[in-house]
Design an enzyme around this catalytic site. Sequence first.
Site, PDB file in Angstrom:
ATOM      1  N   GLU A 114       0.845  -1.209   0.000  1.00 11.31           N
ATOM      2  CA  GLU A 114       0.000   0.000   0.000  1.00 11.31           C
ATOM      3  C   GLU A 114       0.875   1.252   0.000  1.00 11.31           C
ATOM      4  O   GLU A 114       2.057   1.185   0.348  1.00 11.31           O
ATOM      5  CB  GLU A 114      -0.844   0.051   1.285  1.00 11.31           C
ATOM      6  CG  GLU A 114      -1.792  -1.105   1.423  1.00 11.31           C
ATOM      7  CD  GLU A 114      -2.404  -1.182   2.820  1.00 11.31           C
ATOM      8  OE1 GLU A 114      -2.181  -0.260   3.631  1.00 11.31           O
ATOM      9  OE2 GLU A 114      -3.084  -2.172   3.086  1.00 11.31           O
ATOM     10  N   LYS A 116       2.237   4.571   1.630  1.00 15.65           N
ATOM     11  CA  LYS A 116       2.400   5.038   3.012  1.00 15.65           C
ATOM     12  C   LYS A 116       2.026   6.522   3.024  1.00 15.65           C
ATOM     13  O   LYS A 116       2.771   7.367   2.524  1.00 15.65           O
ATOM     14  CB  LYS A 116       3.843   4.824   3.475  1.00 15.65           C
ATOM     15  CG  LYS A 116       4.036   5.161   4.934  1.00 15.65           C
ATOM     16  CD  LYS A 116       5.401   4.667   5.402  1.00 15.65           C
ATOM     17  CE  LYS A 116       5.628   4.904   6.856  1.00 15.65           C
ATOM     18  NZ  LYS A 116       5.453   6.276   7.295  1.00 15.65           N
ATOM     19  N   ASP A 118       1.544  10.160   4.219  1.00 16.06           N
ATOM     20  CA  ASP A 118       2.321  10.976   5.162  1.00 16.06           C
ATOM     21  C   ASP A 118       1.387  11.939   5.893  1.00 16.06           C
ATOM     22  O   ASP A 118       1.221  13.085   5.507  1.00 16.06           O
ATOM     23  CB  ASP A 118       3.386  11.756   4.377  1.00 16.06           C
ATOM     24  CG  ASP A 118       4.408  12.376   5.313  1.00 16.06           C
ATOM     25  OD1 ASP A 118       4.387  12.071   6.520  1.00 16.06           O
ATOM     26  OD2 ASP A 118       5.233  13.168   4.828  1.00 16.06           O
ATOM     27  N   TYR A 225      -6.561   1.979   6.832  1.00 16.75           N
ATOM     28  CA  TYR A 225      -5.751   0.888   6.284  1.00 16.75           C
ATOM     29  C   TYR A 225      -5.626  -0.323   7.202  1.00 16.75           C
ATOM     30  O   TYR A 225      -4.862  -1.234   6.914  1.00 16.75           O
ATOM     31  CB  TYR A 225      -4.348   1.391   5.905  1.00 16.75           C
ATOM     32  CG  TYR A 225      -3.692   2.256   6.969  1.00 16.75           C
ATOM     33  CD1 TYR A 225      -3.346   1.729   8.198  1.00 16.75           C
ATOM     34  CD2 TYR A 225      -3.424   3.604   6.716  1.00 16.75           C
ATOM     35  CE1 TYR A 225      -2.761   2.515   9.161  1.00 16.75           C
ATOM     36  CE2 TYR A 225      -2.836   4.401   7.671  1.00 16.75           C
ATOM     37  CZ  TYR A 225      -2.506   3.853   8.899  1.00 16.75           C
ATOM     38  OH  TYR A 225      -1.927   4.628   9.847  1.00 16.75           O
ATOM     39  N   LYS A 314      10.765   3.246   2.682  1.00 12.76           N
ATOM     40  CA  LYS A 314      10.723   4.701   2.515  1.00 12.76           C
ATOM     41  C   LYS A 314      11.398   5.103   1.209  1.00 12.76           C
ATOM     42  O   LYS A 314      12.466   4.574   0.873  1.00 12.76           O
ATOM     43  CB  LYS A 314      11.449   5.385   3.677  1.00 12.76           C
ATOM     44  CG  LYS A 314      10.835   5.083   5.028  1.00 12.76           C
ATOM     45  CD  LYS A 314       9.785   6.086   5.410  1.00 12.76           C
ATOM     46  CE  LYS A 314      10.411   7.302   5.998  1.00 12.76           C
ATOM     47  NZ  LYS A 314       9.509   8.092   6.801  1.00 12.76           N
ATOM     48  N   CYS A 408      14.193  48.694  -0.182  1.00 12.44           N
ATOM     49  CA  CYS A 408      13.256  47.706  -0.711  1.00 12.44           C
ATOM     50  C   CYS A 408      13.405  47.573  -2.232  1.00 12.44           C
ATOM     51  O   CYS A 408      13.356  48.579  -2.950  1.00 12.44           O
ATOM     52  CB  CYS A 408      11.836  48.132  -0.355  1.00 12.44           C
ATOM     53  SG  CYS A 408      10.575  47.131  -1.146  1.00 12.44           S
ATOM     54  N   CYS A 411       9.990  49.142  -3.824  1.00 10.17           N
ATOM     55  CA  CYS A 411       9.620  50.562  -3.773  1.00 10.17           C
ATOM     56  C   CYS A 411      10.784  51.479  -3.388  1.00 10.17           C
ATOM     57  O   CYS A 411      10.639  52.700  -3.424  1.00 10.17           O
ATOM     58  CB  CYS A 411       8.462  50.773  -2.810  1.00 10.17           C
ATOM     59  SG  CYS A 411       8.945  50.609  -1.093  1.00 10.17           S
ATOM     60  N   CYS A 426      10.489  45.966   4.729  1.00 10.59           N
ATOM     61  CA  CYS A 426      10.419  47.250   4.049  1.00 10.59           C
ATOM     62  C   CYS A 426       9.424  48.113   4.819  1.00 10.59           C
ATOM     63  O   CYS A 426       8.340  47.654   5.153  1.00 10.59           O
ATOM     64  CB  CYS A 426       9.922  47.029   2.618  1.00 10.59           C
ATOM     65  SG  CYS A 426       9.173  48.476   1.903  1.00 10.59           S
ATOM     66  N   CYS A 431       4.568  50.754  -0.670  1.00  5.67           N
ATOM     67  CA  CYS A 431       5.139  49.606  -1.379  1.00  5.67           C
ATOM     68  C   CYS A 431       4.009  48.765  -1.976  1.00  5.67           C
ATOM     69  O   CYS A 431       3.155  48.284  -1.235  1.00  5.67           O
ATOM     70  CB  CYS A 431       5.966  48.774  -0.405  1.00  5.67           C
ATOM     71  SG  CYS A 431       6.693  47.326  -1.170  1.00  5.67           S
TER      72      CYS A 431
HETATM   73  S1  IVH Z   1      -0.166   0.003   8.764  1.00  4.31           S
HETATM   74  C1  IVH Z   1       1.316  -1.247  13.294  1.00  4.31           C
HETATM   75  N1  IVH Z   1      -0.547   1.204   6.500  1.00  4.31           N
HETATM   76  O1  IVH Z   1       2.905   4.971   8.957  1.00  4.31           O
HETATM   77  C2  IVH Z   1       1.248  -0.131  12.361  1.00  4.31           C
HETATM   78  N2  IVH Z   1       0.462   2.460   8.246  1.00  4.31           N
HETATM   79  O2  IVH Z   1       5.593   4.805  10.179  1.00  4.31           O
HETATM   80  C3  IVH Z   1       0.454  -0.540  11.169  1.00  4.31           C
HETATM   81  N3  IVH Z   1       0.939   4.798   7.656  1.00  4.31           N
HETATM   82  O3  IVH Z   1       1.983   4.761  12.320  1.00  4.31           O
HETATM   83  C4  IVH Z   1       0.355   0.605  10.287  1.00  4.31           C
HETATM   84  N4  IVH Z   1       0.158   4.698   5.610  1.00  4.31           N
HETATM   85  O4  IVH Z   1       0.544   6.201  10.759  1.00  4.31           O
HETATM   86  C5  IVH Z   1      -0.080   1.328   7.737  1.00  4.31           C
HETATM   87  N5  IVH Z   1      -1.005   2.124   4.419  1.00  4.31           N
HETATM   88  C6  IVH Z   1      -0.533   2.270   5.664  1.00  4.31           C
HETATM   89  C7  IVH Z   1       0.007   3.471   6.144  1.00  4.31           C
HETATM   90  C8  IVH Z   1       0.492   3.541   7.448  1.00  4.31           C
HETATM   91  C9  IVH Z   1       0.712   5.464   6.527  1.00  4.31           C
HETATM   92  C10 IVH Z   1       1.578   5.368   8.856  1.00  4.31           C
HETATM   93  C11 IVH Z   1       0.933   4.997  10.158  1.00  4.31           C
HETATM   94  C12 IVH Z   1       2.050   4.398  10.977  1.00  4.31           C
HETATM   95  C13 IVH Z   1       3.245   4.972  10.312  1.00  4.31           C
HETATM   96  C14 IVH Z   1       4.460   4.146  10.596  1.00  4.31           C
END
Ligand code: IVH
Length: 671
Positions: A114, A116, A118, A225, A314, A408, A411, A426, A431
Amino acid sequence: MVSDKIRKKVTKLRNEIHYHDYKYYVENNPEISDYEYDQLLKELKDLEGMYPSLQSSTSPTQRVGGMPVEGFPTVEHPIPMLSLENTYSEEEIGEFERRLHRELPGEDFEYVVELKIDGVSISLLYEDGNFLRGSTRGDGRRGDEITTNLKTIHTIPLKLRKKVAGRIEVRGEIYMTKSGFLSVNKERERKKEPLFANPRNAGAGSLKLLDPRITHQRPLDNFIYLFSYSTQVPIPSTHMECLKKLKEWGFKINRYVKLCKGMGEVIDFCNSWAEKREELDYDVDGMVIKVNSVDQQMRLGSTTKSPRWAIAYKFPAKQTTTTIRTITVQVGRTGALTPVAVLDPTPLAGTTITRATLHNEDEIRRKDIRIGDTVIIEKGGDIIPQVVKVVESKRKGTEKKFSMPKSCPVCGAEVVRLEDEAVSRCIGSSCPAQLKEKIAHYAQRGAMDIEGLGDKLIDQLVDKGIVSDVADLYGLNLDILSGLERMGEKSSGNLLSQIEKSKSQPLSRLIFAIGIRYVGVRGARILAQNFRSIEDLAKATQEELEVIPEIGPGTAQSIVWFFREKKNKELWERLKKWGVQVKEEKEEKGEIPLAGKKFVFTGGLEHFSRQEANDLVERLGARAISSVSKSVDYVVAGENSGSKYEKAKSLGLNILTEKEFEEIIKGVERK
Ligand code: IVH
């Protein structure tokens, strides 16, 4: 007693609205118009208003209008919220696979891969299909309960779409869209509020706001998720089936999920997203690889920090090297000067980078950045490119040091840097980069109070070159105004009389309106009482200003600098010529109108956001606080004011309706 008919009607409306919410927010495929939707919601709101016993915490009407909370209580998670072990290379993914085979020898594995996301991880608890509470990860064992804020996010179901007995817990991620982040920051820049560094911070900050009505205005969304816990419903035997079930129940699931048979497929899928993720409207900082079989997950178990059945891959940091051609300076609306590196164009994470922010002078000095340097740049928060560091080994000796301009670049006015501040500004009052904001400040309520001079009109006046400082407002006439977009003869006439009226505002308002840094309403009043005319104020020295109670050295310095600037002096002369009152003729009565008064706002106000109401009373010398106690002078009770209203009543406090509050404000502002 509420009749069965009404009860059924309310249930029907709620189900219909939940259905349309799902269609609109989750599937992006609405079946009815916004108008029809609003009608349904209104009908439901009206019925709930008429029959309070039918109110329910999971009604769609509860998504907005929740009360601000005072700090968040913490709650214990049913099972600890762990995090994921990070990997950064294909070798490390291979190591993960070997570990699985060591733990469960002779078994085959399927993997689910999946994105990840952010953002900020959350836990959601449901009881018999109703949203019970939601919380942040916190320390993993206990998190902050942020149910009210989570309810403002439309893609989080308040009621599940199928019958689900007992308690379940699901986990997911809240995020702010990249486009939403840009518009939130744009708005913050306009309001001179500090900017968020990236969508993740903006999302986290928005979730932790004490006023859910502000959270509601933030573009937040979520993906779920994990089906993590259940008291009655069996958890399906694979993660893929869990996701399917979660989707059927109404949760928003990310669609880029892949079931992979072997690590080769896993790695290909991960790599395919390293570039593609730029096209998404949310930040993705890697991929998550999960063992598909729930039985295997259970047998693999967890360490104290992370599960053994999942791992994060990552993406490499989005960095590259390039050279700085030159350093230019941008002037923001507040007059802040930001140095910007102009770079040799270089591709980075899907776009060509030509500029990077250098923040301020101190930052340049700290990193010893020079014109001509080879530098490593990175997309901070995936959006704004930053200079990480200089590659010193590439220095030829021809690089040039940079210093902030003394005047500036837009201006030509003087640039100053106040003590304690990293930013240079400024101080030219005409300006163009700052002009629009200054006009809005000048015209606002509490300043010169020119009704009808809104942002759109200011944009036109400045962009067309009609107004180049606030004094030019007094040269406007019917011909000019009615030639502008959306300005009829009537509205132009009204505006002109408002402008005329502003000429006789008291001196204190004019001092505030002209926008001297650090001089707010209170400071302006004190200055007006002490100096009685602009001429006298302009002649004041730093020492004379500093001895005035409540005028600190920073404010004193800012006032002196303001009047030292020739353009500012000319502005006063012109205002005077137009007939703006620059002297206090009469003795001002009383002190600051609401000095020292304490206000509490509770419930929803029709004409002000909570922030606006707070700002308004603070401008008039009062304080807005959040909790009701004996020392509070006024409690302003809006719609749905709950426990604070009750408490205020029991303490016998002065309780105002919104209308009464407005009357007081008007009365005070007239003085
Ligand atoms: S599964 C036991 N799936 O990434 C933790 N986490 O660095 C199971 N995160 O704390 C997490 N996308 O906040 C899972 N598709 C995804 C995710 C995901 C983002 C985050 C989550 C976790 C952090 C870990």
